[in-house]
Write a protein that holds these residues in place. Structure first.
Motif, PDB file in Angstrom:
ATOM      1  N   ASP A  17      21.110 -40.733   1.633  1.00 14.76           N
ATOM      2  CA  ASP A  17      19.805 -40.239   2.070  1.00 14.76           C
ATOM      3  C   ASP A  17      18.672 -41.061   1.460  1.00 14.76           C
ATOM      4  O   ASP A  17      17.681 -41.365   2.132  1.00 14.76           O
ATOM      5  N   SER A  23      15.106 -30.873   3.409  1.00 18.76           N
ATOM      6  CA  SER A  23      15.842 -31.957   4.063  1.00 18.76           C
ATOM      7  C   SER A  23      16.559 -31.513   5.333  1.00 18.76           C
ATOM      8  O   SER A  23      16.898 -32.355   6.167  1.00 18.76           O
ATOM      9  N   ARG A  24      16.772 -30.211   5.489  1.00 18.31           N
ATOM     10  CA  ARG A  24      17.454 -29.734   6.695  1.00 18.31           C
ATOM     11  C   ARG A  24      16.476 -29.220   7.745  1.00 18.31           C
ATOM     12  O   ARG A  24      16.879 -28.528   8.686  1.00 18.31           O
ATOM     13  N   SER A  66      13.129 -36.945   5.469  1.00 24.18           N
ATOM     14  CA  SER A  66      13.575 -35.572   5.229  1.00 24.18           C
ATOM     15  C   SER A  66      13.897 -35.376   3.750  1.00 24.18           C
ATOM     16  O   SER A  66      14.770 -36.049   3.211  1.00 24.18           O
ATOM     17  N   GLY A  67      13.192 -34.444   3.119  1.00 21.62           N
ATOM     18  CA  GLY A  67      13.458 -34.123   1.724  1.00 21.62           C
ATOM     19  C   GLY A  67      12.479 -34.773   0.773  1.00 21.62           C
ATOM     20  O   GLY A  67      12.263 -35.982   0.812  1.00 21.62           O
ATOM     21  N   ASN A  71      13.992 -37.555  -1.553  1.00 24.84           N
ATOM     22  CA  ASN A  71      14.200 -38.816  -0.847  1.00 24.84           C
ATOM     23  C   ASN A  71      12.883 -39.546  -0.632  1.00 24.84           C
ATOM     24  O   ASN A  71      12.812 -40.778  -0.765  1.00 24.84           O
TER      25      ASN A  71
END
Length: 691
Positions: free
Chosen positions: A283, A419-420, A439-440, A443
């Motif tokens: 990720d 992230s989801r 996402s996240g 990250n």
């Protein structure tokens, strides 16, 4: 058979061929040969496609031939989708035609067979992807050389991907469309063509904007370094996810450095020196590649972000601090511009929660973010929500994001806190416009940190002749394992590393006379070969200032140890640090700088630099350590000469580089950093053993 010349490189023939032959195409559903034919035929490749299968040739109306020898033209690239038992003969057939490139999917577990194939391919001046490869994709050409289906409508971009795990390639290509690849390669066993060769080819491609590498090992270290140097010279970010850590400490290390520094530490130091970036997860690597592909570079060290949540804004601030990122202090003019569009009662901060009642929100977010991005202290901006599709408020935020993006040339990305989050559709929309959606938070912070750390690096290990003394010392130390401390001091002095006054005593009377000549308190140490940690083994007696004390210490040491005794000046004033060298078998020597003496085991902090390096590089690395406060007059203490420590480290790095073929490990613990100088008061040195 018509002759065909190959003016292009073999790597071009492999990854961007004008013609390709598929050996082992099949009409059996779900077979490798069937999937391969579909991927090559339907991907949009405009080059010549030839097909080989003896079973299918008869009824194919010339579309398929029985063997490679039946082709009317020589293909630039031959793909072998055949059983392991047929691979070697098929390689022979392809090379006999004069083909320059091959891909082999079969695992070919027999190492002897792989060696034979590799020798044949290299002798022909050809290249080979595999064996045990999942193939490659050149999205710019619409070419998909793989037996594993992936979406055929992926949009090309500027990200190159090289993976020693085909599953990583599949994961990134099948599950998300926010990454826009130019080429992706599953390298397989790299029997002929290594990851470094693919990297060098990608670096030289005009479409490449950044490159991702998933590595288990580096099979050609020199070629890898050379390719990374070219990437750095062209300002092409390289993001690496490396797995398979192992400890150098298992290699009979005698020093703290040898015990504490592992292969992974050296590799990370190397990548940092070459201007690359290390990711810790798939990720993170994807986030870094997405942000780097945008092509924009920060013009300032500060970051800015806008949010629709106070709590998530605070969480982002915490994470920024964890990643050594600083939120920019906005100018009064910037704050005034933001205040003019915020609803009453909302504080002007960075990070900014701009949500109020939602009245005029698109204008509020567009102008607030645009004002932030225009501030000279802001280098990178983030628009942070839990982005999701089919939600009217997020459609509004998307319009605000695009408006702000078009008004700046600084890096600007969207970030989903969670992230989801269901952000795939928005991510693809943003990617079409050149805007990454990450996402996240973690990250995103890792990607922004990499972006802000990206820099132009000086040439790595520039060519320079060894010092004149190096040859003499190599001859002197050849075929030896242990180098005594006195001899180590002599070597250090040749390279400008200060050492205490000293001499070796063969008798009690010698020890007393040497101490008299030195003229101050002394230290006595055993010089018995093979004793590396002398203090821990009771082999050191310090602060001896009388004849009686010296005589007693000498008798004690000679009773417990064999050999001579080193008598050295007692150096006590200053801060204790340690310098160590580990000579990595793949990448050469690296120098570890850390707190020394008793602190070497207490503080888990150090800087590792690839040798050789300048005193300026060493000083920057030392200053980045928390322990550097010990040198800067911490809590009213004496200000010590950090530059002398940096210079000593640089001198040791030059010694390590010049003697890289001779020395395996060096440890100086401690070096005493004083107000004027840094003095090495220890020397543990082990030579490399001939294989």
């Amino acid at each position: 058979m018509q002759d065909q010349s190959f003016p292009r490189s073999a790597m071009d023939a492999l990854l961007a061929p004008k013609s390709i032959a598929l050996v082992g195409v099949s009409d059996r559903p779900n077979s490798y040969g069937h999937a391969l034919d579909r991927m090559v035929s339907q991907g949009g490749f405009s080059g010549q496609i030839m097909r080989v299968n003896p079973r299918m040739a008869a009824g194919s109306q010339g579309r398929i031939v029985p063997s490679l020898g039946d082709l009317s033209d020589t293909p630039e690239h031959v793909v072998l989708s055949v059983a392991t038992a047929r691979v070697e003969a098929s390689v022979d057939d392809a090379l006999s035609l004069g083909t320059r490139a091959l891909t082999v999917f079969s695992e070919c577990p027999d190492a002897t067979m792989r060696d034979r194939i590799g020798s044949k391919v290299r002798a022909a001046g050809a290249v080979l992807c595999g064996p045990n490869s999942m193939g490659f994709h050149n999205l710019l050409l619409g070419l998909r050389v793989t037996p594993f289906p992936v979406p055929l409508d992926l949009k090309p971009g500027g990200i190159g991907l090289i993976a020693q795990s085909g599953s990583i390639l599949g994961a990134l290509m099948n599950n998300d469309r926010r990454l826009r690849f130019s080429q992706t390669i599953s390298t397989g066993s790299e029997t002929v063509t290594s990851a470094a060769d693919y990297l060098r080819w990608m670096v030289n491609r005009p479409e490449t904007r950044c490159i991702g590498l998933f590595l288990e090992t580096v099979r050609d270290p020199n070629a890898f370094i050379a390719a990374m140097e070219v990437a750095a010279s062209r300002d092409l970010p390289v993001v690496i996810l490396k797995v398979g850590r192992s400890a150098l400490g298992a290699r009979m290390a005698i020093s703290h450095t040898g015990a504490l520094v592992g292969d992974d530490d050296v590799f990370r130091a190397l990548v940092r020196r070459l201007g690359g970036h290390m990711a810790t997860s798939i990720d993170e690597m994807a986030a870094m590649l997405a942000l780097f592909e945008q092509g924009r570079r920060p013009t300032a060290s500060g970051i800015a972000s806008v949010h629709d949540s106070g709590g998530e804004r605070e969480l982002m601030a915490d994470m920024a601090e964890d990643h050594n990122l600083t939120y920019a202090a906005l100018s009064p003019d910037t704050k005034a511009e933001i205040r003019s569009v915020l609803e009453p009662g909302i504080s002007v901060d960075n990070p900014l929660d701009a949500w109020g009642t939602g009245q005029g929100a698109q204008k509020t977010y567009t102008r607030s973010l645009s004002a932030m991005m225009a501030d000279k202290e802001v280098g990178t901006g983030l628009y942070v929500l839990n982005w999701r599709a089919n939600y009217f408020l997020h459609d509004m935020h998307a319009r605000a994001m695009v408006d702000a993006f078009e008004k700046t040339d600084k890096p600007l990305a969207a970030v989903s806190n969670y992230s989801r989050s269901n952000d795939s559709a928005l991510a693809e929309h943003f990617a079409d416009l050149g805007i990454p959606l990450i996402s996240g938070m973690q990250n995103a912070m890792a990607a922004v940190r990499a972006l802000h750390e990206h820099r132009t690096v000086s040439p790595f290990r520039p060519p320079s002749a060894p010092l004149p003394c190096a040859d003499l010392w190599e001859q002197k130390l050849c075929c030896r394992e242990w180098i005594g401390e006195a001899e180590g001091y002599a070597l250090f002095n040749e390279y400008g590393i200060l050492c205490p006054a000293h001499d070796l005593a063969k008798s009690k009377e010698d020890a007393i006379e040497i101490a008299r000549r030195i003229g101050c308190a002394v230290v006595l140490k055993t010089a018995q070969p093979g004793v590396s940690h002398k203090s821990n083994n009771g082999g050191v007696v310090v602060d001896l200032s009388t004849t009686e004390a010296i005589a007693k210490a000498y008798d004690d040491l000679t009773a417990r140890f064999s050999g001579e005794v080193l008598v050295a000046e007692m150096v006590s004033s200053g801060s204790e640090w340690s310098l160590g060298v580990i000579n990595d078998p793949d990448f050469g020597p690296a120098v570890r700088v850390a707190p020394g003496g008793l602190l070497v085991d207490l503080l888990n902090e150090s800087a590792l630099l690839m040798a050789p390096f300048s005193s300026d590089e060493a000083r920057a690395a030392i200053n980045a350590l928390q322990a550097s406060k010990l040198l800067a007059g911490y809590r009213g203490g004496t200000v010590l000469n950090v530059q002398s420590l940096a210079q000593t480290a640089a001198c040791l790095s030059r010694l390590a580089w010049d003697m890289r073929d001779t020395l395996a490990e060096i440890e100086i613990n401690p070096v005493i950093v004083g107000t004027q100088t840094t003095i090495a008061v220890d020397a543990v040195i082990r030579a490399r053993q001939s294989s």
